[in-house]
Design an enzyme around this catalytic site. Structure first.
Site, PDB file in Angstrom:
ATOM      1  N   THR A  49       0.706  -1.089   0.131  1.00 46.76           N
ATOM      2  CA  THR A  49       0.083   0.171  -0.116  1.00 46.76           C
ATOM      3  C   THR A  49       0.791   1.234  -0.034  1.00 46.76           C
ATOM      4  O   THR A  49       0.652   2.180  -0.889  1.00 46.76           O
ATOM      5  CB  THR A  49      -0.899  -0.088   1.062  1.00 46.76           C
ATOM      6  N   TYR A 103     -12.082  -6.219  -5.032  1.00 45.35           N
ATOM      7  CA  TYR A 103     -12.923  -5.337  -6.002  1.00 45.35           C
ATOM      8  C   TYR A 103     -14.435  -5.846  -5.598  1.00 45.35           C
ATOM      9  O   TYR A 103     -15.341  -4.680  -5.198  1.00 45.35           O
ATOM     10  CB  TYR A 103     -12.684  -5.437  -7.374  1.00 45.35           C
ATOM     11  N   TYR A 140      -2.674 -10.282   4.069  1.00 45.42           N
ATOM     12  CA  TYR A 140      -2.524  -8.895   4.229  1.00 45.42           C
ATOM     13  C   TYR A 140      -3.838  -8.483   4.563  1.00 45.42           C
ATOM     14  O   TYR A 140      -4.890  -8.520   3.702  1.00 45.42           O
ATOM     15  CB  TYR A 140      -2.088  -8.283   3.008  1.00 45.42           C
ATOM     16  N   LYS A 195      -0.028  -9.890   7.837  1.00 40.18           N
ATOM     17  CA  LYS A 195       0.208  -8.370   8.237  1.00 40.18           C
ATOM     18  C   LYS A 195      -1.246  -7.747   8.450  1.00 40.18           C
ATOM     19  O   LYS A 195      -2.280  -7.814   7.760  1.00 40.18           O
ATOM     20  CB  LYS A 195       0.833  -8.009   7.091  1.00 40.18           C
TER      21      LYS A 195
END
Length: 300
Positions: A47, A110, A140, A170
């Site tokens: 990110t 999405y 993630y 994470k």
């Protein structure tokens, strides 16, 4: 099962050239500096690295440049998760072809309101198609961005099916209770904090380390906390305070733009301020305000 990975991993910013393409030479230099300051590895193309603004070919080329520069593939944790299943497979296979075995994988993000079954099927299909015994996946969890949380039930099922592949997560949700719950529920599973100030308390609960954005600026301090979290002395307190202040400093204005503004000041390379649209650099007014706040860098 050994906890893997473990340590301080920088969620590396991606420098851009005048055409807003990744600047490979500057990025390699940045990675080398981060490693010299104590990072255990580089979590590139996440990110903070603006990965979802880059094409698959751009992502591949950046990893290739880093490996070609002599940085050990074992030090790299690239992001390979994208909405398209086949492209996630492609990016993951490419990383493995370079000797990179651990990747950080976003869920498909999405479509919304995905069921646990659909989420499990997506990760499972990627693992089966990659079909490489070397593969290690760090999940993630960043629901504020992806709008797709990774529930414990899905983690448990993935670990049962692929115990040698699903090695960690994470957690960038900021939910400390969720992190500690995973440590308790999944022995041998690497829970990595996505927020710099949470590294210290997470380590005390049995966490594996962190993958964080502010480590672009305070890698030394985070590395010190990781190696001395049980010391409970003045040096540890000072390092933690600098980490907290740095995180607060870059949270007043948009974080990625703030980090790039500060890195441009620190390195003297103005190109660091560039972001690829839709993200934009700080206005000059806000950049001046940010730079005026100051942060004394100390050796630890």
């Amino acid at each position: 099962m050994d906890v893997q990975p473990k340590g301080v991993f920088c969620a590396a910013l991606t420098p851009l050239d005048a055409d807003l393409a990744p600047d490979h030479a500057v990025f390699v230099k940045h990675c080398l500096r981060l490693l010299s300051e104590g990072c255990d590895g580089i979590a590139l193309l996440g990110t903070t690295g603006e990965a979802n603004s880059f094409s698959a070919s751009e992502r591949k080329a950046l990893i290739e440049s880093v490996v070609r520069a002599g940085i050990a593939p074992s030090k790299l944790l690239p992001g390979t998760g994208v909405p398209a299943l086949t492209e996630t497979v492609e990016l993951t296979r490419h990383a493995l072809s370079l000797g990179v075995t651990t990747v950080v994988m976003l869920p498909p993000f999405y479509y919304k309101d995905i069921t646990d079954e659909g989420l499990y099927a997506s990760y499972s299909e990627v693992i089966q198609r990659v079909a490489d015994v070397r593969l290690k996946v760090v999940l993630y969890h960043i629901p504020q961005m992806s709008h797709q949380p990774i529930p414990h039930a899905v983690i448990a099922r993935l670990r049962a099916a692929y115990p040698d592949v699903i090695v960690g997560i994470k957690d960038s949700s900021g939910d400390f209770a969720n992190m500690t719950a995973m440590i308790e529920k999944f022995p041998g599973f690497a829970v990595l904090a996505g927020a710099d100030p949470l590294l210290l308390p997470l380590l005390k609960k049995g966490g594996a380390g962190c993958i964080t954005a502010t480590s672009n600026l305070v890698a030394r301090e985070l590395a010190y906390v990781f190696r001395h979290y049980n010391d409970d002395d003045a040096a540890l307190e000072a390092a933690q305070n600098r980490i907290i202040k740095a995180r607060e400093r870059v949270s007043v204005f948009p974080q990625i733009a703030s980090l790039k503004t500060l890195l441009a000041q620190e390195t003297g390379h103005a190109g660091w301020r560039r972001l690829r649209p839709p993200l934009l650099p700080l206005s000059q007014e806000n950049a001046d305000k940010l730079l005026a706040t100051g942060l004394v860098k100390e050796q630890v």
